[in-house]
Design a protein around this motif. Structure first.
Motif, PDB file in Angstrom:
ATOM      1  N   ALA A 282      -8.656   8.527  -1.472  1.00  0.00           N
ATOM      2  CA  ALA A 282      -8.609   8.946  -0.076  1.00  0.00           C
ATOM      3  C   ALA A 282      -7.920   7.887   0.737  1.00  0.00           C
ATOM      4  CB  ALA A 282     -10.020   9.158   0.456  1.00  0.00           C
ATOM      5  N   ALA A 283      -7.515   8.287   1.914  1.00  0.00           N
ATOM      6  CA  ALA A 283      -6.877   7.346   2.812  1.00  0.00           C
ATOM      7  C   ALA A 283      -7.468   7.535   4.192  1.00  0.00           C
ATOM      8  CB  ALA A 283      -5.383   7.575   2.856  1.00  0.00           C
ATOM      9  N   ALA A 284      -7.762   6.423   4.830  1.00  0.00           N
ATOM     10  CA  ALA A 284      -8.298   6.479   6.185  1.00  0.00           C
ATOM     11  C   ALA A 284      -7.764   5.286   6.928  1.00  0.00           C
ATOM     12  CB  ALA A 284      -9.818   6.451   6.148  1.00  0.00           C
ATOM     13  N   GLY A 285      -6.942   5.605   7.901  1.00  0.00           N
ATOM     14  CA  GLY A 285      -6.348   4.499   8.633  1.00  0.00           C
ATOM     15  C   GLY A 285      -5.498   3.649   7.703  1.00  0.00           C
ATOM     16  N   ASN A 286      -5.728   2.365   7.735  1.00  0.00           N
ATOM     17  CA  ASN A 286      -4.987   1.446   6.871  1.00  0.00           C
ATOM     18  C   ASN A 286      -5.770   1.104   5.624  1.00  0.00           C
ATOM     19  OD1 ASN A 286      -2.784   1.288   8.595  1.00  0.00           O
ATOM     20  ND2 ASN A 286      -3.786  -0.271   9.859  1.00  0.00           N
ATOM     21  N   TRP A 287      -6.635   2.001   5.255  1.00  0.00           N
ATOM     22  CA  TRP A 287      -7.468   1.747   4.089  1.00  0.00           C
ATOM     23  C   TRP A 287      -7.309   2.873   3.091  1.00  0.00           C
ATOM     24  CZ3 TRP A 287     -11.004  -2.422   3.508  1.00  0.00           C
ATOM     25  CH2 TRP A 287     -11.017  -3.315   4.581  1.00  0.00           C
ATOM     26  N   TYR A 288      -7.412   2.486   1.836  1.00  0.00           N
ATOM     27  CA  TYR A 288      -7.432   3.458   0.747  1.00  0.00           C
ATOM     28  C   TYR A 288      -8.768   3.350   0.043  1.00  0.00           C
ATOM     29  CZ  TYR A 288      -2.327   4.010   0.991  1.00  0.00           C
ATOM     30  OH  TYR A 288      -1.058   4.266   1.392  1.00  0.00           O
ATOM     31  N   ARG A 289      -9.213   4.531  -0.327  1.00  0.00           N
ATOM     32  CA  ARG A 289     -10.395   4.533  -1.193  1.00  0.00           C
ATOM     33  C   ARG A 289      -9.884   4.628  -2.619  1.00  0.00           C
ATOM     34  NH1 ARG A 289     -14.658   8.523  -2.748  1.00  0.00           N
ATOM     35  NH2 ARG A 289     -16.562   7.301  -3.012  1.00  0.00           N
ATOM     36  N   VAL A 290     -10.205   3.616  -3.383  1.00  0.00           N
ATOM     37  CA  VAL A 290      -9.623   3.538  -4.722  1.00  0.00           C
ATOM     38  C   VAL A 290     -10.705   3.535  -5.774  1.00  0.00           C
ATOM     39  CG1 VAL A 290      -7.591   2.306  -3.910  1.00  0.00           C
ATOM     40  CG2 VAL A 290      -9.604   1.022  -4.654  1.00  0.00           C
ATOM     41  N   ARG A 291     -10.242   3.969  -6.967  1.00  0.00           N
ATOM     42  CA  ARG A 291     -11.165   3.935  -8.108  1.00  0.00           C
ATOM     43  C   ARG A 291     -10.463   3.235  -9.261  1.00  0.00           C
ATOM     44  NH1 ARG A 291     -13.493   9.493  -9.580  1.00  0.00           N
ATOM     45  NH2 ARG A 291     -11.360   9.955 -10.166  1.00  0.00           N
ATOM     46  N   TRP A 292     -11.224   2.297  -9.803  1.00  0.00           N
ATOM     47  CA  TRP A 292     -10.677   1.567 -10.972  1.00  0.00           C
ATOM     48  C   TRP A 292     -11.564   1.897 -12.148  1.00  0.00           C
ATOM     49  CZ3 TRP A 292     -12.271  -3.772 -12.818  1.00  0.00           C
ATOM     50  CH2 TRP A 292     -11.499  -4.149 -13.945  1.00  0.00           C
ATOM     51  N   SER A 293     -10.916   2.350 -13.215  1.00  0.00           N
ATOM     52  CA  SER A 293     -11.678   2.760 -14.403  1.00  0.00           C
ATOM     53  C   SER A 293     -11.273   1.904 -15.585  1.00  0.00           C
ATOM     54  CB  SER A 293     -11.405   4.239 -14.729  1.00  0.00           C
ATOM     55  OG  SER A 293     -11.675   5.039 -13.598  1.00  0.00           O
ATOM     56  N   PRO A 294     -11.945   0.752 -15.725  1.00  0.00           N
ATOM     57  CA  PRO A 294     -11.613  -0.073 -16.899  1.00  0.00           C
ATOM     58  C   PRO A 294     -12.047   0.630 -18.164  1.00  0.00           C
ATOM     59  CG  PRO A 294     -13.502  -0.985 -15.747  1.00  0.00           C
ATOM     60  CD  PRO A 294     -13.012   0.164 -14.909  1.00  0.00           C
ATOM     61  N   PRO A 295     -11.263   0.573 -19.182  1.00  0.00           N
ATOM     62  CA  PRO A 295     -11.619   1.285 -20.411  1.00  0.00           C
ATOM     63  C   PRO A 295     -12.903   0.738 -21.009  1.00  0.00           C
ATOM     64  CG  PRO A 295      -9.687  -0.127 -20.743  1.00  0.00           C
ATOM     65  CD  PRO A 295      -9.994  -0.133 -19.298  1.00  0.00           C
ATOM     66  N   GLY A 296     -13.761   1.625 -21.322  1.00  0.00           N
ATOM     67  CA  GLY A 296     -15.042   1.246 -21.943  1.00  0.00           C
ATOM     68  C   GLY A 296     -16.064   0.710 -20.968  1.00  0.00           C
ATOM     69  N   GLU A 297     -15.771   0.738 -19.703  1.00  0.00           N
ATOM     70  CA  GLU A 297     -16.731   0.200 -18.730  1.00  0.00           C
ATOM     71  C   GLU A 297     -16.920   1.218 -17.611  1.00  0.00           C
ATOM     72  OE1 GLU A 297     -15.758  -3.684 -17.314  1.00  0.00           O
ATOM     73  OE2 GLU A 297     -15.051  -4.343 -19.270  1.00  0.00           O
ATOM     74  N   ALA A 298     -17.871   0.935 -16.829  1.00  0.00           N
ATOM     75  CA  ALA A 298     -18.147   1.853 -15.732  1.00  0.00           C
ATOM     76  C   ALA A 298     -17.082   1.734 -14.669  1.00  0.00           C
ATOM     77  CB  ALA A 298     -19.518   1.540 -15.120  1.00  0.00           C
ATOM     78  N   GLU A 299     -16.736   2.841 -14.067  1.00  0.00           N
ATOM     79  CA  GLU A 299     -15.698   2.811 -13.053  1.00  0.00           C
ATOM     80  C   GLU A 299     -16.238   2.247 -11.747  1.00  0.00           C
ATOM     81  OE1 GLU A 299     -14.618   6.918 -12.844  1.00  0.00           O
ATOM     82  OE2 GLU A 299     -16.115   7.315 -11.285  1.00  0.00           O
ATOM     83  N   VAL A 300     -15.325   1.758 -10.941  1.00  0.00           N
ATOM     84  CA  VAL A 300     -15.681   1.146  -9.658  1.00  0.00           C
ATOM     85  C   VAL A 300     -14.902   1.860  -8.573  1.00  0.00           C
ATOM     86  CG1 VAL A 300     -15.698  -0.989  -8.329  1.00  0.00           C
ATOM     87  CG2 VAL A 300     -16.035  -1.062 -10.799  1.00  0.00           C
ATOM     88  N   THR A 301     -15.560   2.166  -7.510  1.00  0.00           N
ATOM     89  CA  THR A 301     -14.896   2.833  -6.394  1.00  0.00           C
ATOM     90  C   THR A 301     -15.247   2.116  -5.106  1.00  0.00           C
ATOM     91  OG1 THR A 301     -15.129   4.927  -7.547  1.00  0.00           O
ATOM     92  CG2 THR A 301     -14.583   5.030  -5.221  1.00  0.00           C
ATOM     93  N   GLY A 302     -14.271   2.004  -4.218  1.00  0.00           N
ATOM     94  CA  GLY A 302     -14.520   1.336  -2.940  1.00  0.00           C
ATOM     95  C   GLY A 302     -13.277   1.406  -2.095  1.00  0.00           C
ATOM     96  N   TRP A 303     -13.361   0.759  -0.970  1.00  0.00           N
ATOM     97  CA  TRP A 303     -12.238   0.783  -0.023  1.00  0.00           C
ATOM     98  C   TRP A 303     -11.497  -0.546  -0.059  1.00  0.00           C
ATOM     99  CZ3 TRP A 303     -10.629   4.977   2.800  1.00  0.00           C
ATOM    100  CH2 TRP A 303     -11.470   6.101   2.792  1.00  0.00           C
ATOM    101  N   ALA A 304     -10.165  -0.411  -0.019  1.00  0.00           N
ATOM    102  CA  ALA A 304      -9.328  -1.615  -0.017  1.00  0.00           C
ATOM    103  C   ALA A 304      -8.246  -1.452   1.036  1.00  0.00           C
ATOM    104  CB  ALA A 304      -8.690  -1.822  -1.393  1.00  0.00           C
ATOM    105  N   PRO A 305      -7.811  -2.560   1.631  1.00  0.00           N
ATOM    106  CA  PRO A 305      -6.728  -2.460   2.612  1.00  0.00           C
ATOM    107  C   PRO A 305      -5.465  -1.861   1.962  1.00  0.00           C
ATOM    108  CG  PRO A 305      -7.738  -4.624   2.700  1.00  0.00           C
ATOM    109  CD  PRO A 305      -8.300  -3.942   1.509  1.00  0.00           C
ATOM    110  N   ALA A 306      -4.861  -0.942   2.668  1.00  0.00           N
ATOM    111  CA  ALA A 306      -3.711  -0.218   2.114  1.00  0.00           C
ATOM    112  C   ALA A 306      -2.545  -1.152   1.805  1.00  0.00           C
ATOM    113  CB  ALA A 306      -3.263   0.850   3.112  1.00  0.00           C
ATOM    114  N   GLN A 307      -2.443  -2.267   2.527  1.00  0.00           N
ATOM    115  CA  GLN A 307      -1.293  -3.156   2.315  1.00  0.00           C
ATOM    116  C   GLN A 307      -1.325  -3.815   0.937  1.00  0.00           C
ATOM    117  OE1 GLN A 307      -1.415  -6.810   4.613  1.00  0.00           O
ATOM    118  NE2 GLN A 307      -3.564  -6.508   5.058  1.00  0.00           N
ATOM    119  N   TRP A 308      -2.536  -3.808   0.317  1.00  0.00           N
ATOM    120  CA  TRP A 308      -2.651  -4.444  -1.002  1.00  0.00           C
ATOM    121  C   TRP A 308      -2.598  -3.439  -2.137  1.00  0.00           C
ATOM    122  CZ3 TRP A 308      -1.538  -9.207  -0.693  1.00  0.00           C
ATOM    123  CH2 TRP A 308      -1.908  -9.965   0.426  1.00  0.00           C
ATOM    124  N   VAL A 309      -2.367  -2.202  -1.784  1.00  0.00           N
ATOM    125  CA  VAL A 309      -2.320  -1.172  -2.827  1.00  0.00           C
ATOM    126  C   VAL A 309      -0.930  -0.544  -2.801  1.00  0.00           C
ATOM    127  CG1 VAL A 309      -3.353   0.934  -3.742  1.00  0.00           C
ATOM    128  CG2 VAL A 309      -4.766  -0.700  -2.467  1.00  0.00           C
TER     129      VAL A 309
END
Lengths: 170, 460
Positions: free
Chosen positions: B415-442
């Motif tokens: 998702a995107a909201a303002g200058n932020w993205y909601r991102v999900r990182w799914s490392p293989p074999g591990e639990a996925e992580v979801t959260g918000w990060a500044p859009a400029q870094w993505v």
């Protein structure tokens, strides 16, 4: 055994047998054609001579100088640095003995300490001799040098001639 | 018919007492003129013919083309005959022209060769050619000339040190240890040739024989007061080699002056001269580094490499200071996610059939399907451009989730909201992580679909 080298010039008129003497007993590397092109050919003769109760190898670098007139201008250059000289005359031609005196004069002027020896060559041609041994001995005495009656053809006294000169040079 | 002189014996004699008037009358006499015509008419015709031919010849000579056409048929034969009969003379006459032509042709060929090599050098690149190019630049020549020079063979075959006056060999060095032992004879003959040359050609002139060439092999000669040095070489000597020879022979001559001035034929006291002479052979070879020099160079190279590495690291550190990253430390995400948001679109049909058995004939059935369809966002792939904390909400003030997504991690943009993205990182074999990060870094490959852009920062 120490090894010393000396420059020795063979002097004498045309066709007295200088080159034949050299050819008889010395080591030749160069062709005789050098005699007719530049008026000289260098050969080598090594003799063993006694010196201070030892035997020394003496290398005689023999400069066989052409006797013809055309190279007379070169002769002075070739005589420089000579430690000794072999004066060669032809027993069948008396004039060849007389001309030796001028050669001695040339050599002594450039090298006052040069040692000399006389080779009266063609001793094998007994029937054609026009010079007696007395005349040779007289000339040698006048020049204050020793003499040998040599024959390049038979090799008579040739080795002794070089050996004697070697002894004088040491 | 033979020609007769006008003053033949048959002519009337003129007395010395007659005056000029009488002579003029006699000359103008018509009968005498007639006689002249009879006597000289044939010769006058011949003279006229000759004059005509001479005029024609003059015209042909003046006309260059006509003259060339006239002599061309015989010119070739004349040259051939001259070459056959007087070859040395012709060579001497033609040498200034032919010699220059040959020199020019050879020079042009050499230049072509140099250009060809140079072009080849420029096309290819390796460390060797680079080094050679740098060396050529430093010496002010082209790399082609450098290659040519390097490819010219040069080797010292023999060295003779000869007593100048007697021609006796003082010292001899040969690259071939099995060389014959005639070096003393060679030195004698060389001296004789040298004397002959000087006596024949050097009268009244300064100078001496300084070189003898036979095919590819040459004898270079340098003389000092008592000795001269003859170096037999193959190929072309490098610049400065003759100077080196001159220095060596002067050095030897001065160092052993007493022994050489009255040389007695014993070379034993001259043994120390071998080293200076050997240096000439060394000078002719390419510079070879000793093991010590090699070690030194390796050490210097290693030191330079360390300095270079240090400079790079310092530069990187300075850059990081001036361009601070969100955090200098990368913390790998914990295996147990502390926050999991699973957006699941809910479809909630609520059928509520109501049946009332009443006597009324109008049963009421009120299906109230409350369908609230929400869209399923298509994951958009992105990549972290820096080490970034994940936030619980699309705001810097929102709490951090305790997870840093490291630079280079692939993420899904949910998702995107303002200058932020909601991102999900799914490392293989591990639990996925979801959260918000500044859009400029993505970083993203394309535009963010409008479906996932949310006007609010409320997480799903």
């Amino acid at each position: 055994m120490a090894n010393v080298s000396k420059k020795v010039c063979l002097l004498g008129d045309f066709a007295v047998g200088k080159t034949s003497l050299v050819r008889r007993f010395v080591y030749n590397r160069f062709d005789d054609k050098y005699l007719s092109t530049i008026g000289v050919k260098v050969s080598r003769k090594t003799v063993s001579v006694p010196h201070h109760d030892q035997i020394m190898a003496l290398t005689l670098m023999l400069w066989d100088l052409a006797g013809s007139e055309e190279f007379s201008a070169m002769r002075a250059s070739y005589l420089r640095g000579a430690a000794g000289g072999i004066l060669v005359c032809d027993l069948t031609r008396p004039e060849t003995l007389n001309s030796l005196f001028s050669y001695v004069e040339d050599l002594s002027r450039l090298n006052p300490k040069a040692r000399l020896i006389l080779a009266a060559n063609k001793h094998d041609l007994v029937d054609q001799h026009q010079l007696s041994e007395t005349e040779i001995a007289t000339a040698a005495d006048q020049l204050n040098i020793s003499y040998y009656l040599t024959s390049a053809k038979t090799g008579n006294e040739v080795e002794s001639l070089f050996r004697q000169l070697g002894r004088q040079l040491i | 018919m033979t020609a007769e002189s006008p003053k033949s014996q048959d002519s009337p004699p003129l007395s010395s007492g007659e005056n000029n008037d009488g002579l003029d009358e006699l000359i103008d006499d018509p009968s005498l003129e007639a006689l002249r015509d009879i006597l000289f008419s044939q010769y006058r015709q011949q003279i006229d013919t000759l004059e005509t031919e001479l005029d024609g010849l003059e015209q042909r000579i003046e006309n260059k083309d006509a003259f060339v056409a006239m002599i061309a048929p015989v010119l070739g034969d004349a040259i051939r005959r001259k070459v056959r009969d007087a070859r040395p003379e012709m060579i001497e006459a033609l040498y200034p022209i032919v010699g220059q032509m040959v020199v020019r042709a050879v020079s042009e060929s050499m230049q072509d060769l140099a250009r060809s090599i140079d072009a080849q050098m420029r096309r290819s690149f390796n460390v060797g050619t680079w080094g050679r190019r740098m060396q050529a630049e430093a010496k002010g020549v082209s790399s082609a000339e450098m290659i040519l020079r390097e490819s010219l063979p040069f080797e010292v075959a023999e060295i003779f040190l000869i007593h100048r006056e007697s021609g006796l060999l003082l010292w001899h060095i040969s690259r071939d240890p099995d060389s014959d032992s005639d070096s003393d004879l060679i030195s004698g003959m060389l001296t004789a040739i040298r004397d002959f040359t000087e006596e024949s050609f050097g009268r009244g002139r300064e100078g001496q024989l300084d070189e003898i060439q036979y095919g590819e092999r040459r004898i270079l000669i340098e003389a000092a007061q008592y000795v001269y040095l003859a170096v037999v070489i193959d190929g072309i000597e490098p610049p400065g080699f003759r100077t080196e020879m001159r220095e060596r022979v002067i050095e030897v001559s001065q160092a052993h002056e007493a022994a050489l001035r009255q040389y007695d034929g014993d070379p034993t006291p001259l043994e120390p001269i071998e080293e200076p002479l050997k240096s000439l052979i060394t000078a002719s070879k390419p510079v070879q580094l000793s093991s010590g020099q090699k070690r030194f160079l390796v050490g210097v190279s290693a030191l330079m490499a360390v300095c270079l590495l240090t400079s790079c690291l310092t530069g990187a550190w300075m850059w990081q200071i001036t361009h601070p990253a969100p955090t200098p430390v990368v913390i790998e995400p914990s295996p147990t996610p502390t926050f999991t948001v699973t957006p699941s679109p809910t479809l909630t049909p609520t059928p509520t059939p109501t049946f009332t058995p009443t006597p009324t004939a109008t049963p009421t059935f009120t299906p109230t399907p409350t369908s609230t369809p929400t869209f399923t966002p298509t994951p958009v792939v992105g990549m972290m451009m820096g080490n970034v904390w994940l936030h619980a909400d699309a705001s810097i003030d929102s709490p951090r989730l305790g997870v840093i997504l490291a630079e280079g991690r692939p993420v899904e943009i949910l998702a995107a909201a303002g200058n932020w993205y909601r991102v999900r990182w799914s490392p293989p074999g591990e639990a996925e992580v979801t959260g918000w990060a500044p859009a400029q870094w993505v970083g993203t490959l394309g535009a963010i679909p409008e479906q996932i852009i949310t006007p609010t920062s409320t997480p799903f």
